[in-house]
Design a protein around this motif. Structure first.
Motif, PDB file in Angstrom:
ATOM      1  N   GLY A   1       0.671  -1.067   0.057  1.00  0.00           N
ATOM      2  CA  GLY A   1      -0.095   0.219  -0.017  1.00  0.00           C
ATOM      3  C   GLY A   1       0.736   1.300   0.013  1.00  0.00           C
ATOM      4  O   GLY A   1       0.314   2.382  -0.567  1.00  0.00           O
ATOM      5  N   SER A   2       2.099   1.207   0.719  1.00  0.00           N
ATOM      6  CA  SER A   2       3.053   2.405   0.744  1.00  0.00           C
ATOM      7  C   SER A   2       3.616   2.692  -0.697  1.00  0.00           C
ATOM      8  O   SER A   2       4.210   3.840  -0.796  1.00  0.00           O
ATOM      9  CB  SER A   2       3.820   2.146   1.640  1.00  0.00           C
ATOM     10  OG  SER A   2       4.880   1.000   1.487  1.00  0.00           O
ATOM     11  N   LEU A   3       3.535   1.520  -1.500  1.00  0.00           N
ATOM     12  CA  LEU A   3       4.220   1.842  -2.764  1.00  0.00           C
ATOM     13  C   LEU A   3       3.719   2.952  -3.574  1.00  0.00           C
ATOM     14  O   LEU A   3       4.210   3.726  -4.365  1.00  0.00           O
ATOM     15  CB  LEU A   3       4.233   0.565  -3.651  1.00  0.00           C
ATOM     16  CG  LEU A   3       5.205  -0.606  -3.140  1.00  0.00           C
ATOM     17  CD1 LEU A   3       5.177  -1.729  -3.937  1.00  0.00           C
ATOM     18  CD2 LEU A   3       6.649  -0.062  -3.092  1.00  0.00           C
ATOM     19  N   ASN A   4       2.360   3.236  -3.382  1.00  0.00           N
ATOM     20  CA  ASN A   4       1.737   4.377  -4.276  1.00  0.00           C
ATOM     21  C   ASN A   4       1.217   5.368  -3.263  1.00  0.00           C
ATOM     22  O   ASN A   4       0.338   6.344  -3.673  1.00  0.00           O
ATOM     23  CB  ASN A   4       0.177   3.555  -4.960  1.00  0.00           C
ATOM     24  CG  ASN A   4       0.627   2.880  -5.681  1.00  0.00           C
ATOM     25  OD1 ASN A   4       1.253   2.887  -6.664  1.00  0.00           O
ATOM     26  ND2 ASN A   4      -0.299   1.795  -5.807  1.00  0.00           N
ATOM     27  N   SER A   5       2.084   5.680  -2.191  1.00  0.00           N
ATOM     28  CA  SER A   5       1.653   6.689  -1.409  1.00  0.00           C
ATOM     29  C   SER A   5       2.982   7.495  -0.752  1.00  0.00           C
ATOM     30  O   SER A   5       4.109   6.820  -0.881  1.00  0.00           O
ATOM     31  CB  SER A   5       0.723   6.338   0.005  1.00  0.00           C
ATOM     32  OG  SER A   5       1.691   5.497   0.731  1.00  0.00           O
ATOM     33  N   ALA A   6       2.953   8.618  -0.335  1.00  0.00           N
ATOM     34  CA  ALA A   6       4.134   9.403   0.173  1.00  0.00           C
ATOM     35  C   ALA A   6       4.106   9.463   1.669  1.00  0.00           C
ATOM     36  O   ALA A   6       3.455   9.300   2.247  1.00  0.00           O
ATOM     37  CB  ALA A   6       4.121  10.930  -0.521  1.00  0.00           C
ATOM     38  N   PRO A   7       5.280   9.272   2.066  1.00  0.00           N
ATOM     39  CA  PRO A   7       5.696   9.180   3.650  1.00  0.00           C
ATOM     40  C   PRO A   7       4.893  10.561   4.205  1.00  0.00           C
ATOM     41  O   PRO A   7       5.266  11.698   3.480  1.00  0.00           O
ATOM     42  CB  PRO A   7       7.045   9.018   3.852  1.00  0.00           C
ATOM     43  CG  PRO A   7       7.591   9.498   2.398  1.00  0.00           C
ATOM     44  CD  PRO A   7       6.725   9.027   1.438  1.00  0.00           C
ATOM     45  N   ARG A   8       4.284  10.465   5.160  1.00  0.00           N
ATOM     46  CA  ARG A   8       3.924  11.752   5.994  1.00  0.00           C
ATOM     47  C   ARG A   8       3.679  11.517   7.540  1.00  0.00           C
ATOM     48  O   ARG A   8       3.752  10.622   7.845  1.00  0.00           O
ATOM     49  CB  ARG A   8       2.639  12.380   5.250  1.00  0.00           C
ATOM     50  CG  ARG A   8       1.325  11.147   5.502  1.00  0.00           C
ATOM     51  CD  ARG A   8       0.251  11.570   4.884  1.00  0.00           C
ATOM     52  NE  ARG A   8       0.099  12.029   3.384  1.00  0.00           N
ATOM     53  CZ  ARG A   8       0.101  11.105   2.374  1.00  0.00           C
ATOM     54  NH1 ARG A   8      -0.214  10.041   2.664  1.00  0.00           N
ATOM     55  NH2 ARG A   8      -0.047  11.705   1.345  1.00  0.00           N
ATOM     56  N   GLY A   9       3.668  12.747   8.066  1.00  0.00           N
ATOM     57  CA  GLY A   9       3.326  12.720   9.666  1.00  0.00           C
ATOM     58  C   GLY A   9       4.780  13.435   9.994  1.00  0.00           C
ATOM     59  O   GLY A   9       5.575  13.794   9.455  1.00  0.00           O
ATOM     60  N   THR A  10       4.510  13.339  11.579  1.00  0.00           N
ATOM     61  CA  THR A  10       5.592  13.729  12.236  1.00  0.00           C
ATOM     62  C   THR A  10       6.724  12.579  12.639  1.00  0.00           C
ATOM     63  O   THR A  10       6.380  11.734  12.904  1.00  0.00           O
ATOM     64  CB  THR A  10       5.412  14.703  13.546  1.00  0.00           C
ATOM     65  OG1 THR A  10       4.431  15.711  13.076  1.00  0.00           O
ATOM     66  CG2 THR A  10       6.569  14.924  14.386  1.00  0.00           C
ATOM     67  N   LEU A  11       8.112  12.892  12.354  1.00  0.00           N
ATOM     68  CA  LEU A  11       9.100  11.823  12.681  1.00  0.00           C
ATOM     69  C   LEU A  11       9.927  12.397  13.892  1.00  0.00           C
ATOM     70  O   LEU A  11      10.676  13.535  13.572  1.00  0.00           O
ATOM     71  CB  LEU A  11       9.740  11.386  11.388  1.00  0.00           C
ATOM     72  CG  LEU A  11      10.703  10.603  11.516  1.00  0.00           C
ATOM     73  CD1 LEU A  11      10.261   9.089  11.541  1.00  0.00           C
ATOM     74  CD2 LEU A  11      11.877  10.599  10.287  1.00  0.00           C
ATOM     75  N   ARG A  12       9.753  11.854  14.861  1.00  0.00           N
ATOM     76  CA  ARG A  12      10.562  12.075  16.151  1.00  0.00           C
ATOM     77  C   ARG A  12      11.576  11.252  15.922  1.00  0.00           C
ATOM     78  O   ARG A  12      11.825  10.157  16.352  1.00  0.00           O
ATOM     79  CB  ARG A  12       9.789  11.814  17.293  1.00  0.00           C
ATOM     80  CG  ARG A  12       8.649  12.776  17.581  1.00  0.00           C
ATOM     81  CD  ARG A  12       8.307  12.860  18.868  1.00  0.00           C
ATOM     82  NE  ARG A  12       9.090  13.485  19.746  1.00  0.00           N
ATOM     83  CZ  ARG A  12       9.512  13.328  21.210  1.00  0.00           C
ATOM     84  NH1 ARG A  12       8.591  12.530  21.771  1.00  0.00           N
ATOM     85  NH2 ARG A  12      10.325  13.833  21.744  1.00  0.00           N
ATOM     86  N   ILE A  13      13.148  12.016  16.270  1.00  0.00           N
ATOM     87  CA  ILE A  13      14.098  11.408  16.298  1.00  0.00           C
ATOM     88  C   ILE A  13      15.115  11.605  17.092  1.00  0.00           C
ATOM     89  O   ILE A  13      15.154  13.053  17.516  1.00  0.00           O
ATOM     90  CB  ILE A  13      14.980  11.485  14.896  1.00  0.00           C
ATOM     91  CG1 ILE A  13      14.108  11.279  13.648  1.00  0.00           C
ATOM     92  CG2 ILE A  13      16.340  10.606  14.770  1.00  0.00           C
ATOM     93  CD1 ILE A  13      14.405  11.728  12.221  1.00  0.00           C
ATOM     94  N   SER A  14      15.917  11.107  17.793  1.00  0.00           N
ATOM     95  CA  SER A  14      16.895  11.254  19.156  1.00  0.00           C
ATOM     96  C   SER A  14      18.391  11.174  18.384  1.00  0.00           C
ATOM     97  O   SER A  14      18.693  10.172  17.968  1.00  0.00           O
ATOM     98  CB  SER A  14      16.791  10.375  20.287  1.00  0.00           C
ATOM     99  OG  SER A  14      17.906  10.703  21.052  1.00  0.00           O
ATOM    100  N   PHE A  15      19.114  12.348  18.163  1.00  0.00           N
ATOM    101  CA  PHE A  15      20.608  12.239  17.957  1.00  0.00           C
ATOM    102  C   PHE A  15      21.422  12.446  19.325  1.00  0.00           C
ATOM    103  O   PHE A  15      20.963  12.793  20.130  1.00  0.00           O
ATOM    104  CB  PHE A  15      20.862  13.261  16.880  1.00  0.00           C
ATOM    105  CG  PHE A  15      20.132  13.010  15.389  1.00  0.00           C
ATOM    106  CD1 PHE A  15      21.195  12.303  14.462  1.00  0.00           C
ATOM    107  CD2 PHE A  15      18.993  13.233  15.083  1.00  0.00           C
ATOM    108  CE1 PHE A  15      20.889  11.960  13.277  1.00  0.00           C
ATOM    109  CE2 PHE A  15      18.671  12.904  13.709  1.00  0.00           C
ATOM    110  CZ  PHE A  15      19.811  12.241  12.858  1.00  0.00           C
ATOM    111  N   PRO A  16      22.922  11.982  19.085  1.00  0.00           N
ATOM    112  CA  PRO A  16      23.554  12.291  20.054  1.00  0.00           C
ATOM    113  C   PRO A  16      23.743  13.824  20.133  1.00  0.00           C
ATOM    114  O   PRO A  16      23.554  14.722  19.113  1.00  0.00           O
ATOM    115  CB  PRO A  16      25.106  11.872  19.845  1.00  0.00           C
ATOM    116  CG  PRO A  16      24.706  10.779  18.678  1.00  0.00           C
ATOM    117  CD  PRO A  16      23.513  11.095  17.828  1.00  0.00           C
TER     118      PRO A  16
END
Length: 306
Positions: A84-99
């Protein structure tokens, strides 16, 4: 009756603990739930459930069948999500922790490129030297530089590349105290430490050697340590990429490079391979691609400087 639907109903009965609870969750009648379970049992020629008016339990064949069905249904759901994701674009908030030492120009350039490719994703970045709890604190992904035995069990940790650390000093500190020429000389030097560290692990011709150091200042942030070293307070081990940042490139110099520090690995850490949202998979693959195209910096040693 449709066998796949009956299998899904059987799984829901087991996980719900009763026919009534399964009917409520599936929004079908209790009688229909019973028919689906009977359909599976008749098809197999086996009794899968022991049931009476009060209790419900799995038979031995039922236990085996339930575990296999659960795995098959989860794999099917994951495949459907991926397709299903092949025909859609990623969206939303992505929370990431970096050093804490990561917020340099290279990361900013990488995030800018990611935003150009995937404008519907909002990247929410935190910089921490502590190990964040991905589940409890709501993070999608963490970038960690550590050794494999320090990784949390139960998480997926994808190794990306080794990360080199150098023992660094400022030009002012070297002018006042000289640069160490051997591990033995480190005893007369002052050090800035991250947290409670009190020794260094160096790799010499005879393998690893642990050197006690004289700590005069402690920081809870690796970036804070870099600033303290740049101010001439003392020596400290710092990641090579930090020494290449414009803020530190002309202020920090690696020393004693013939005795490298023990190497760590950069990992991308997330909760599970199953049902991984498209926004996480996209950023994971993007960061791996980006890092693989960028050679690790090798700063000049002090001996090579004018």
């Amino acid at each position: 009756m449709d066998t796949l639907t009956s299998i899904k109903v059987f799984r829901q009965v087991v996980e719900s603990g009763s026919f009534v609870a399964a009917s409520e969750r599936l929004d079908i009648s209790t009688a229909m739930v019973s028919k689906h379970v009977m359909h599976v049992e008749e098809r197999l020629g086996l009794r899968l459930l022991n049931r009476n008016s009060r209790t419900l339990s799995l038979t031995e064949p039922g236990k085996v069948y339930f575990e296999r069905c659960k795995t098959i249904l989860e794999d099917l759901e994951e495949t459907e999500l991926e397709l299903g994701s092949l025909n859609s674009a990623p969206r939303g908030t992505l929370r990431i922790s970096f050093p804490s030492w990561a917020p340099g120009q290279r990361l900013a350039d990488s995030l800018a490129e990611f935003r150009r490719r995937y404008p519907e994703v909002i990247v929410d970045v935190s910089f921490d030297d502590r190990i964040v709890d991905l589940v409890e604190e709501g993070y999608d992904l963490a970038v960690r530089v550590t050794t494999s035995d320090s990784l949390s069990p139960g998480l997926i940790a994808r190794p990306v590349r080794p990360v080199s650390f150098f023992l660094a000093a400022s030009a002012d500190y070297i002018k006042r105290n000289g640069a160490p020429k051997s591990p033995e000389e480190l005893a007369r030097h002052e050090f800035v430490a991250v947290g409670n560290a009190s020794s260094l692990q160096l790799i010499g011709s005879n393998g690893k050697v642990e050197i006690p150091v004289r700590v005069v200042l402690r920081y809870r942030s690796a970036l804070g340590v870099a600033h303290a070293v740049a101010s001439g307070i003392g020596l400290a081990p710092l990641p090579a990429i930090l020494l290449e940042e414009p803020l530190f490139k002309t202020r920090l110099t690696p020393v004693l490079t013939e005795y490298p520090l023990s190497q760590s690995m950069l990992y991308l850490v997330y909760v599970s391979r199953k049902y991984l949202p498209l926004k996480i998979r996209t950023f994971r693959d993007f960061l791996v691609e980006r890092i693989s195209q960028t050679p690790e910096p090798r700063p000049l040693a002090v001996a090579a400087l004018p």
